[in-house]
Design a protein around this motif. Structure first.
Motif, PDB file in Angstrom:
ATOM      1  N   ALA A 263       0.842  -1.194   0.000  1.00  0.00           N
ATOM      2  CA  ALA A 263       0.000   0.000   0.000  1.00  0.00           C
ATOM      3  C   ALA A 263       0.881   1.249   0.000  1.00  0.00           C
ATOM      4  O   ALA A 263       1.702   1.428   0.902  1.00  0.00           O
ATOM      5  CB  ALA A 263      -0.923  -0.009   1.212  1.00  0.00           C
ATOM      6  N   PRO A 264       0.741   2.128  -0.978  1.00  0.00           N
ATOM      7  CA  PRO A 264       1.678   3.252  -1.124  1.00  0.00           C
ATOM      8  C   PRO A 264       1.584   4.288  -0.020  1.00  0.00           C
ATOM      9  O   PRO A 264       2.570   4.975   0.265  1.00  0.00           O
ATOM     10  CB  PRO A 264       1.302   3.848  -2.486  1.00  0.00           C
ATOM     11  N   TRP A 265       0.407   4.437   0.580  1.00  0.00           N
ATOM     12  CA  TRP A 265       0.268   5.495   1.586  1.00  0.00           C
ATOM     13  C   TRP A 265       1.132   5.244   2.821  1.00  0.00           C
ATOM     14  O   TRP A 265       1.464   6.178   3.528  1.00  0.00           O
ATOM     15  CB  TRP A 265      -1.192   5.670   1.978  1.00  0.00           C
ATOM     16  N   THR A 266       1.492   3.994   3.080  1.00  0.00           N
ATOM     17  CA  THR A 266       2.348   3.737   4.238  1.00  0.00           C
ATOM     18  C   THR A 266       3.741   4.330   4.031  1.00  0.00           C
ATOM     19  O   THR A 266       4.342   4.859   4.972  1.00  0.00           O
ATOM     20  CB  THR A 266       2.453   2.223   4.506  1.00  0.00           C
ATOM     21  N   ASN A 267       4.250   4.248   2.808  1.00  0.00           N
ATOM     22  CA  ASN A 267       5.536   4.870   2.505  1.00  0.00           C
ATOM     23  C   ASN A 267       5.429   6.384   2.515  1.00  0.00           C
ATOM     24  O   ASN A 267       6.320   7.080   3.011  1.00  0.00           O
ATOM     25  CB  ASN A 267       6.027   4.394   1.130  1.00  0.00           C
ATOM     26  N   ALA A 268       4.337   6.911   1.980  1.00  0.00           N
ATOM     27  CA  ALA A 268       4.134   8.354   1.970  1.00  0.00           C
ATOM     28  C   ALA A 268       4.035   8.908   3.382  1.00  0.00           C
ATOM     29  O   ALA A 268       4.532   9.999   3.667  1.00  0.00           O
ATOM     30  CB  ALA A 268       2.872   8.697   1.173  1.00  0.00           C
ATOM     31  N   ALA A 269       3.413   8.157   4.284  1.00  0.00           N
ATOM     32  CA  ALA A 269       3.258   8.611   5.667  1.00  0.00           C
ATOM     33  C   ALA A 269       4.593   8.668   6.397  1.00  0.00           C
ATOM     34  O   ALA A 269       4.797   9.508   7.274  1.00  0.00           O
ATOM     35  CB  ALA A 269       2.289   7.697   6.414  1.00  0.00           C
ATOM     36  N   LEU A 270       5.525   7.792   6.028  1.00  0.00           N
ATOM     37  CA  LEU A 270       6.795   7.698   6.732  1.00  0.00           C
ATOM     38  C   LEU A 270       7.870   8.638   6.194  1.00  0.00           C
ATOM     39  O   LEU A 270       8.782   9.051   6.929  1.00  0.00           O
ATOM     40  CB  LEU A 270       7.304   6.251   6.674  1.00  0.00           C
ATOM     41  N   LEU A 271       7.777   9.010   4.911  1.00  0.00           N
ATOM     42  CA  LEU A 271       8.865   9.764   4.279  1.00  0.00           C
ATOM     43  C   LEU A 271       9.204  11.076   4.997  1.00  0.00           C
ATOM     44  O   LEU A 271      10.389  11.382   5.183  1.00  0.00           O
ATOM     45  CB  LEU A 271       8.538  10.019   2.809  1.00  0.00           C
ATOM     46  N   PRO A 272       8.230  11.904   5.425  1.00  0.00           N
ATOM     47  CA  PRO A 272       8.615  13.126   6.132  1.00  0.00           C
ATOM     48  C   PRO A 272       9.394  12.872   7.414  1.00  0.00           C
ATOM     49  O   PRO A 272      10.257  13.679   7.792  1.00  0.00           O
ATOM     50  CB  PRO A 272       7.264  13.804   6.416  1.00  0.00           C
ATOM     51  N   SER A 273       9.134  11.759   8.098  1.00  0.00           N
ATOM     52  CA  SER A 273       9.919  11.440   9.291  1.00  0.00           C
ATOM     53  C   SER A 273      11.354  11.076   8.920  1.00  0.00           C
ATOM     54  O   SER A 273      12.290  11.357   9.676  1.00  0.00           O
ATOM     55  CB  SER A 273       9.268  10.285  10.069  1.00  0.00           C
ATOM     56  N   LEU A 274      11.539  10.442   7.754  1.00  0.00           N
ATOM     57  CA  LEU A 274      12.895  10.165   7.274  1.00  0.00           C
ATOM     58  C   LEU A 274      13.630  11.465   6.957  1.00  0.00           C
ATOM     59  O   LEU A 274      14.813  11.622   7.277  1.00  0.00           O
ATOM     60  CB  LEU A 274      12.839   9.298   6.027  1.00  0.00           C
ATOM     61  N   ALA A 275      12.925  12.411   6.348  1.00  0.00           N
ATOM     62  CA  ALA A 275      13.522  13.715   6.078  1.00  0.00           C
ATOM     63  C   ALA A 275      13.859  14.435   7.374  1.00  0.00           C
ATOM     64  O   ALA A 275      14.909  15.080   7.491  1.00  0.00           O
ATOM     65  CB  ALA A 275      12.576  14.554   5.222  1.00  0.00           C
ATOM     66  N   ALA A 276      12.992  14.304   8.366  1.00  0.00           N
ATOM     67  CA  ALA A 276      13.260  14.914   9.675  1.00  0.00           C
ATOM     68  C   ALA A 276      14.477  14.290  10.328  1.00  0.00           C
ATOM     69  O   ALA A 276      15.271  14.983  10.983  1.00  0.00           O
ATOM     70  CB  ALA A 276      12.027  14.761  10.573  1.00  0.00           C
TER      71      ALA A 276
END
Length: 522
Positions: A263-276
């Motif tokens: 499910a793509p939204w799980t990756n989308a939800a996590l990406l900003p935390s990776l950037a942080a």
């Protein structure tokens, strides 16, 4: 994969029970019957009232010198016994309450606090965030051998609300004292809320606080409990919360867990935390600094993820962009097609220094115990490292400061509850957004504050943002807010974040009480 097969994975992350990207799905073994047998083996056996009875209430009075003020208050450590309709005892639920001595109890707010797990006691919020005493754990590492010495908490919420910390059955010293059927009821989504609702009503009646403004704070699975408890109290007990504070919460388990199925939204939800996580290595983190990552996560990234693995151009685009935003090795992001699971993040963010970062806060790290191995088994640098000092601190506090001398084990984190937890029937995982909508719709005065840490991979803040974006307006006033602080799942362990957190919560209380006062005038 059905929900029944996925849910046992949550036990690995005890405070939140969330594995945002389906981490470890390949490690499950056996069929449903074997899983059922394993869960039954982990299920705690019935306790007897004779061996597990808790001592009577202990009432002590205290005075704390804090910057610019002195707090005089009464502490009550004890338990309430819940019974069935025939009067048979079902559970002894432990609590610690702090009430200000110089306040009018008729108008003084009272806040009920629970943690997550669902097998976690309330010690985390109690001693790391909002109680009158604090266990300092700020820093780049947490040592299990750290001295469990408490200090006065300048950020205690006792300044503006009385506090009741609740340990659900099986956590802290709380015990189920009925049989297996009673335990199965308490160790379930619905039965857990029924028990908490009964406790809140009992405490309010016995302490003559029914007229007090009522608030709730819950962390992680405790945050998941909040809307369910609010709706249950509204509809079943005749009690209304004026405000909910949801700390690093889960809103929809199924929504986050579907990463294992792509499910793509799980990756989308996590990406900003990776950037942080990348930004936090060199300076402060803010929503403004993450605007680019958030915009990309919910637009081009999501679209290219939907295109799938067979679209090579889409894979190339997201692999490059994820490497740029996260700071991960471009070869790694290309190999993983821009889809980075949490376990990989923990090991690869600091691969060059052979360190493991915490899933709960990527700024806290330990040495990789197997740096030369392709895979590594490791304890979490936050959740596991804080268990020893926090357990010692809460036991010492209850026994000596509050004079509450209970026998038996204090369960800070009870893994057997997670294995025994019943999540309900059907194919869908539990969610609470419907209850949140209903509670907000029914009570136009209710305020909700959702809080997260930027570098939390377990319950990423952007997952809550995306889900809260789906709420309707529900009236002319904005009554649901999201605040994000430096730090991770337990962001409140950082002093600056704890200070900002308290200020935001106090603002919510003021707005809720003003709305209540206006309603009374009308």
């Amino acid at each position: 994969m059905t929900r029944a097969m996925r849910l046992p994975l949550y036990a690995a992350l005890v405070l939140s029970l969330v594995m945002p990207l389906g981490v470890g799905a390949q490690e499950q073994a056996g069929n449903r019957e074997q899983q059922s047998q394993q869960q039954e083996a982990r299920r705690p056996r019935p306790e007897t009232r004779e061996t597990q009875a808790l001592p009577p209430e202990s009432v002590t009075r205290h005075s704390l010198q804090l910057p610019g003020r002195t707090l005089s208050f009464t502490a009550t450590a004890g338990h309430l016994t819940l019974t069935d309709q025939q009067g048979a005892a079902q559970a002894e639920i432990g609590f610690v309450a702090y009430t200000r001595d110089d306040a009018d109890q008729a108008t003084r707010p009272v806040t009920f606090a629970v943690n997550g797990g669902p097998g976690a006691s309330s010690a985390y919020l109690h001693l790391l965030a909002v109680g009158p005493w604090l266990l300092p754990l700020d820093g780049p590492t947490i040592s299990p051998s750290a001295p469990p010495a408490l200090v006065p908490n300048a950020e205690t919420w006792l300044d503006f609300t009385d506090l009741v910390f609740i340990d659900p059955p099986g956590t802290g010293y709380s015990r189920v004292i009925g049989g297996d059927q009673v335990r199965e009821r308490f160790y379930s989504v619905g039965g857990d809320i029924d028990g908490l609702a009964a406790f809140v009503m009992r405490w309010l009646k016995e302490k003559n606080r029914l007229n007090s403004p009522k608030f709730f704070v819950g962390e992680s699975y405790g945050g998941f409990r909040g809307p369910l408890l609010a709706q249950k109290l509204q509809s079943d007990q005749g009690i209304g919360f004026s405000g909910l504070v949801l700390v690093s919460p889960v809103f929809d388990f199924d929504w986050l867990e579907q990463g294992a199925a792509g499910a793509p939204w799980t990756n989308a939800a996590l990406l900003p935390s990776l950037a942080a996580a990348k930004l936090s290595r060199t300076g402060p983190v803010s929503r403004d600094a993450l605007k680019e990552a958030e915009a990309y996560a919910s637009s081009e990234y999501l679209v290219d993820l939907m295109r799938g693995l067979q679209d090579k151009e889409a894979v190339d685009r997201i692999s490059r962009r994820v490497a740029e935003l996260s700071g991960l090795d471009p070869e790694l992001t290309r190999r993983l097609a821009g889809r980075i699971d949490m376990r990989t993040i923990q090991r690869e963010l600091r691969r060059a220094s052979s360190e493991i970062v915490s899933a709960y806060d990527t700024n806290v790290a330990i040495a990789d115990p197997n740096p030369t191995s392709q895979s590594s088994r490791f304890e979490d640098p936050v959740l596991d490292a804080m268990t020893a000092p926090l357990s010692s601190a809460i036991i010492q506090h209850l026994t000596h400061t509050l004079n509450y001398k209970a026998e038996g084990r204090y369960n800070l984190l009870n893994g057997s509850i997670n294995g025994a937890w019943r999540w309900g029937g059907g194919r869908n995982g539990p969610e609470n957004l419907d209850e949140l909508r209903q509670a907000l719709s029914l009570d136009g005065k209710l305020r909700v504050l959702v809080t997260h840490g930027f570098t939390d991979l377990v319950t990423p803040y952007y997952a809550s943002q995306l889900l809260l974006n789906q709420l309707p307006e529900l009236g002319p006033q904005k009554r649901v807010a999201l605040s994000v602080y430096e730090g991770g799942h337990m962001f409140y362990s950082r002093q600056a974040s704890r200070q900002a957190f308290k200020a935001d919560v106090q603002r919510l209380f003021e707005e809720a009480l003003q709305a209540r006062a206006a309603d009374n005038r009308d």
